[in-house]
Write a protein that holds these residues in place. Structure first.
Motif, PDB file in Angstrom:
ATOM      1  N   ARG A 159      -0.512  10.890   5.775  1.00 51.57           N
ATOM      2  CA  ARG A 159       0.895  10.617   6.075  1.00 51.57           C
ATOM      3  C   ARG A 159       1.162   9.127   6.263  1.00 51.57           C
ATOM      4  O   ARG A 159       2.267   8.667   6.080  1.00 51.57           O
ATOM      5  CB  ARG A 159       1.329  11.382   7.310  1.00 51.57           C
ATOM      6  CG  ARG A 159       1.346  12.873   7.087  1.00 51.57           C
ATOM      7  CD  ARG A 159       2.063  13.563   8.215  1.00 51.57           C
ATOM      8  NE  ARG A 159       2.084  14.985   8.024  1.00 51.57           N
ATOM      9  CZ  ARG A 159       3.048  15.644   7.409  1.00 51.57           C
ATOM     10  NH1 ARG A 159       4.072  15.001   6.932  1.00 51.57           N
ATOM     11  NH2 ARG A 159       2.995  16.946   7.272  1.00 51.57           N
ATOM     12  N   THR A 160       0.149   8.370   6.662  1.00 51.03           N
ATOM     13  CA  THR A 160       0.325   6.935   6.856  1.00 51.03           C
ATOM     14  C   THR A 160      -0.297   6.206   5.677  1.00 51.03           C
ATOM     15  O   THR A 160      -1.310   6.637   5.149  1.00 51.03           O
ATOM     16  CB  THR A 160      -0.335   6.475   8.164  1.00 51.03           C
ATOM     17  OG1 THR A 160      -1.720   6.812   8.123  1.00 51.03           O
ATOM     18  CG2 THR A 160       0.308   7.140   9.362  1.00 51.03           C
ATOM     19  N   PRO A 161       0.294   5.107   5.264  1.00 51.87           N
ATOM     20  CA  PRO A 161      -0.291   4.362   4.152  1.00 51.87           C
ATOM     21  C   PRO A 161      -1.628   3.749   4.550  1.00 51.87           C
ATOM     22  O   PRO A 161      -1.836   3.407   5.712  1.00 51.87           O
ATOM     23  CB  PRO A 161       0.756   3.286   3.857  1.00 51.87           C
ATOM     24  CG  PRO A 161       1.616   3.207   5.058  1.00 51.87           C
ATOM     25  CD  PRO A 161       1.514   4.527   5.758  1.00 51.87           C
ATOM     26  N   SER A 162      -2.480   3.647   3.571  1.00 47.87           N
ATOM     27  CA  SER A 162      -3.802   3.071   3.861  1.00 47.87           C
ATOM     28  C   SER A 162      -3.646   1.565   4.105  1.00 47.87           C
ATOM     29  O   SER A 162      -2.632   0.965   3.807  1.00 47.87           O
ATOM     30  CB  SER A 162      -4.745   3.319   2.684  1.00 47.87           C
ATOM     31  OG  SER A 162      -4.266   2.646   1.541  1.00 47.87           O
ATOM     32  N   ALA A 163      -4.693   0.956   4.625  1.00 49.72           N
ATOM     33  CA  ALA A 163      -4.647  -0.473   4.946  1.00 49.72           C
ATOM     34  C   ALA A 163      -4.446  -1.302   3.671  1.00 49.72           C
ATOM     35  O   ALA A 163      -3.711  -2.274   3.661  1.00 49.72           O
ATOM     36  CB  ALA A 163      -5.917  -0.895   5.651  1.00 49.72           C
ATOM     37  N   SER A 164      -5.095  -0.915   2.568  1.00 52.31           N
ATOM     38  CA  SER A 164      -4.951  -1.677   1.325  1.00 52.31           C
ATOM     39  C   SER A 164      -3.520  -1.550   0.783  1.00 52.31           C
ATOM     40  O   SER A 164      -2.978  -2.508   0.246  1.00 52.31           O
ATOM     41  CB  SER A 164      -5.961  -1.206   0.285  1.00 52.31           C
ATOM     42  OG  SER A 164      -5.749   0.153  -0.014  1.00 52.31           O
ATOM     43  N   ALA A 165      -2.920  -0.395   0.914  1.00 56.15           N
ATOM     44  CA  ALA A 165      -1.534  -0.216   0.445  1.00 56.15           C
ATOM     45  C   ALA A 165      -0.573  -1.012   1.321  1.00 56.15           C
ATOM     46  O   ALA A 165       0.399  -1.583   0.827  1.00 56.15           O
ATOM     47  CB  ALA A 165      -1.174   1.259   0.451  1.00 56.15           C
ATOM     48  N   ALA A 166      -0.852  -1.071   2.619  1.00 53.11           N
ATOM     49  CA  ALA A 166       0.032  -1.803   3.530  1.00 53.11           C
ATOM     50  C   ALA A 166      -0.033  -3.301   3.255  1.00 53.11           C
ATOM     51  O   ALA A 166       0.997  -3.976   3.253  1.00 53.11           O
ATOM     52  CB  ALA A 166      -0.340  -1.507   4.985  1.00 53.11           C
ATOM     53  N   THR A 167      -1.193  -3.833   3.010  1.00 52.27           N
ATOM     54  CA  THR A 167      -1.309  -5.270   2.739  1.00 52.27           C
ATOM     55  C   THR A 167      -0.725  -5.604   1.382  1.00 52.27           C
ATOM     56  O   THR A 167      -0.156  -6.666   1.198  1.00 52.27           O
ATOM     57  CB  THR A 167      -2.770  -5.748   2.823  1.00 52.27           C
ATOM     58  OG1 THR A 167      -3.549  -4.986   1.922  1.00 52.27           O
ATOM     59  CG2 THR A 167      -3.300  -5.640   4.233  1.00 52.27           C
TER      60      THR A 167
END
Length: 74
Positions: free
Chosen positions: A62-70
């Motif tokens: 449900r939450t975006p991954s760290a790589s997608a967020a950056t």
């Protein structure tokens, strides 16, 4: 066993299609109530059969991954 489950799934899907098609026609209140009840029963039966036949469910986080967020911040 899988062939039988797939045949039953196909039968439920065909029934659902038929009931949805019937609901688009002119029906009495009693007929409409019957069809709506059968539609709900068929949907529940299909969901139960699918869950039993294919118990593995793949879910997305449900939450975006760290790589997608950056990547979104750039």
């Amino acid at each position: 066993m899988l062939d039988q489950d797939l045949a039953r799934i196909h039968a439920h899907r065909s029934n659902l299609h038929r009931y949805r098609r019937l609901l688009k026609t002119k029906l009495s209140d009693i007929e409409r109530h019957f069809i709506e009840r059968r539609l709900a029963e068929e949907q529940a039966a299909l969901e139960a059969l699918a869950a039993d036949a294919f118990p593995v469910a793949l879910t997305l986080p449900r939450t975006p991954s760290a790589s997608a967020a950056t990547g979104a911040e750039r």
